[in-house]
Design an enzyme around this catalytic site. Sequence first.
Site, short mmCIF file in Angstrom:
data_model
loop_
_atom_site.label_atom_id
_atom_site.label_comp_id
_atom_site.label_asym_id
_atom_site.label_seq_id
_atom_site.Cartn_x
_atom_site.Cartn_y
_atom_site.Cartn_z
N ASN A 210 -9.24 10.78 11.48
CA ASN A 210 -8.29 10.55 12.95
C ASN A 210 -7.57 11.40 13.39
O ASN A 210 -7.55 12.31 12.94
CB ASN A 210 -7.47 9.14 12.21
CG ASN A 210 -6.65 9.46 11.20
OD1 ASN A 210 -5.73 10.18 11.34
ND2 ASN A 210 -6.88 8.81 10.05
N ALA A 275 1.16 9.26 5.86
CA ALA A 275 -0.30 9.66 6.24
C ALA A 275 -1.32 8.52 6.87
O ALA A 275 -0.93 7.25 6.77
CB ALA A 275 -1.04 9.92 4.76
N ASP A 279 -9.36 3.29 6.46
CA ASP A 279 -9.47 2.08 5.78
C ASP A 279 -10.93 1.86 5.04
O ASP A 279 -11.16 1.21 4.27
CB ASP A 279 -9.14 1.08 6.72
CG ASP A 279 -7.78 0.65 7.21
OD1 ASP A 279 -6.94 1.14 6.25
OD2 ASP A 279 -7.45 0.47 8.14
N PRO A 306 -9.41 2.03 -0.81
CA PRO A 306 -8.22 1.33 -1.58
C PRO A 306 -6.96 1.52 -0.79
O PRO A 306 -7.00 2.29 0.23
CB PRO A 306 -7.82 2.13 -2.74
CG PRO A 306 -8.40 3.25 -2.54
CD PRO A 306 -9.68 3.27 -1.67
N ASP A 307 -6.04 0.37 -0.55
CA ASP A 307 -4.72 0.41 0.28
C ASP A 307 -3.68 1.08 -0.68
O ASP A 307 -3.22 0.53 -1.62
CB ASP A 307 -4.38 -1.02 0.54
CG ASP A 307 -2.97 -0.99 1.42
OD1 ASP A 307 -2.39 -0.07 1.40
OD2 ASP A 307 -3.27 -1.68 2.63
N PHE A 325 4.51 3.51 7.58
CA PHE A 325 4.36 3.50 8.66
C PHE A 325 3.61 2.32 9.19
O PHE A 325 2.47 2.13 8.42
CB PHE A 325 4.11 4.68 9.23
CG PHE A 325 5.27 5.77 9.37
CD1 PHE A 325 5.89 6.30 8.10
CD2 PHE A 325 5.82 6.22 10.50
CE1 PHE A 325 7.06 7.25 8.27
CE2 PHE A 325 6.75 7.02 10.65
CZ PHE A 325 7.48 7.57 9.57
N LYS A 339 2.70 -5.92 7.33
CA LYS A 339 2.54 -4.97 6.51
C LYS A 339 3.66 -4.72 5.41
O LYS A 339 3.32 -4.40 4.20
CB LYS A 339 2.41 -3.68 7.35
CG LYS A 339 0.85 -3.81 7.98
CD LYS A 339 0.56 -2.59 8.77
CE LYS A 339 -0.79 -2.78 9.65
NZ LYS A 339 -0.95 -1.80 10.52
N1 CTP Z 1 -1.98 2.74 4.03
C1 CTP Z 1 -2.51 3.28 2.88
N2 CTP Z 1 -3.87 3.07 2.36
C2 CTP Z 1 -4.70 2.55 3.23
C3 CTP Z 1 -4.06 2.25 4.73
C4 CTP Z 1 -2.80 2.23 4.99
O1 CTP Z 1 -1.46 3.83 2.09
N3 CTP Z 1 -5.93 2.65 2.95
C5 CTP Z 1 -0.56 3.02 4.40
C6 CTP Z 1 -0.09 4.03 5.53
O2 CTP Z 1 0.06 5.04 4.84
C7 CTP Z 1 1.08 3.34 6.15
C8 CTP Z 1 0.69 1.79 5.99
O3 CTP Z 1 -0.14 1.62 5.02
O4 CTP Z 1 2.42 3.72 5.77
C9 CTP Z 1 0.32 1.31 7.34
O5 CTP Z 1 -0.84 1.76 7.72
P1 CTP Z 1 -1.90 1.20 8.86
O6 CTP Z 1 -2.98 1.97 8.93
O7 CTP Z 1 -0.83 0.93 10.02
O8 CTP Z 1 -2.07 -0.29 8.30
P2 CTP Z 1 -3.50 -0.98 7.54
O9 CTP Z 1 -2.83 -1.50 6.49
O10 CTP Z 1 -4.43 -0.02 7.26
O11 CTP Z 1 -3.79 -2.08 8.62
P3 CTP Z 1 -4.79 -2.01 10.09
O12 CTP Z 1 -5.42 -0.85 9.95
O13 CTP Z 1 -5.39 -3.15 9.85
O14 CTP Z 1 -3.55 -2.17 11.19
#
Ligand code: CTP
Length: 400
Positions: A210, A275, A279, A306-307, A325, A339
């Site tokens: 990205n 970061a 996803d 993983p999240d 963020f 979130k």
């Molecule tokens: N984040 C993470 N791991 C992921 C996705 C996101 O740790 N796989 C963290 C990012 O670093 C950020 C927060 O979660 O601090 C929100 O990231 P964002 O991409 O906005 O949210 P998502 O949970 O991925 O939701 P979506 O993409 O559906 O908006």
Amino acid sequence: MDMTGKEIVLGVTGGIAAYKSADLVSRLRHMGAHVHVIMTKNATEFIAPMTFQTLSNHPVSVDTFAAPEYWNVEHVALAKLADLFVVAPATANFLAKMAAGIADDMLTTTVLATKAPVLLAPAMNTGMWTAEATRQNVETLKKRGVLFIGPDSGMLACGDEGAGRMSEPAEIAGRIGEILQKKNDMAGLRVLVTAGATRERLDPVRFLSNDSSGKMGFALAEAARDRGAEVTVVKGNTTAEVTQRIRIIGIESAEDLLKAMMEEAPKQDIIIQAAAVADYRPAETAREKIKKKSGEPLVLRLEENPDVAKEIGRIKKESQTLVGFAAETNQVTEHAKEKMKKKNLDMIVANDVTKPGAGFNTDTNIATIITKDGMEEQPLQTKIQLANTILDRILFLRKG
Ligand code: CTP
């Protein structure tokens, strides 16, 4: 930037860039600082002391053995007076003398005696800058906490091209402002920041990623460092430069990030996840380069990553502050609040990346800082300014 009443001692050594330091003196005076110039004898071959005397409105100390009584007293007085000691331009010879602790003229004597922070703006020929001797001197000085700005790369006065040009006066003045404003309110805190984009491999030469530049993450890391914190950055792909006194752990994919974070997070007080994590990742990573098959569409199957923030939220300790963020394009605060809850964060910084001047790959940002207690919209500002506001709010949360 306001520098009213700050005492800056400016050393000028003998390089062609010495003329640029006249502009630096004007800028610092405009910002309210008192500037005291010390020139080496060689510097006076490039620019007259009278120029600095007029611009600084203070006497200029020039090295001369003719008046030892004068500089015996004067060097101690200036060393003590300084809020900040700047040497611009700093020649290779000066760096070598300072690294070795040589004190054979007014400037080297004063800089050796000072307890003030020292900022050096080197300027020299590329060959001299890259020479092993200079590399070692710079390393020695950095280890002692001496700060550096530049040198920049470009066409040099000698006709060579490469690193060695003194940073521009505006940039040096900006850095001086930052150092003078430095607070020490994060001393003793360990801060972990994630920055940049993850890369999810398709094959040995391709990946999904990205637009994240890592600038916001690095702004936070630098601001925390400048406020006295011990900072680690887990860094994906970034265009932001890696800077001094920050520990860096390089990662590529979301899975690498998770591994690094599970190891690092338990040791930290504050964890800021800036970061941009993918996803999804390709379900398979091809060992060989994927070949084109003309006439056939290529279908990629992706599986969920993983999240990381959620996993860190699960193992969060009571004493830790977790910040995330949220880059959104619609219903910004609603999505961000969800979130924050889902990932067990104490704060989330939401931005609408569709707004000009916000989000990816810019030097500015517009954000809303959300905590359990409420939300606060931040106007357009530089990422460094926003970083400091975020840190202020984090410290406030930790007090409560
Ligand atoms: N984040 C993470 N791991 C992921 C996705 C996101 O740790 N796989 C963290 C990012 O670093 C950020 C927060 O979660 O601090 C929100 O990231 P964002 O991409 O906005 O949210 P998502 O949970 O991925 O939701 P979506 O993409 O559906 O908006």
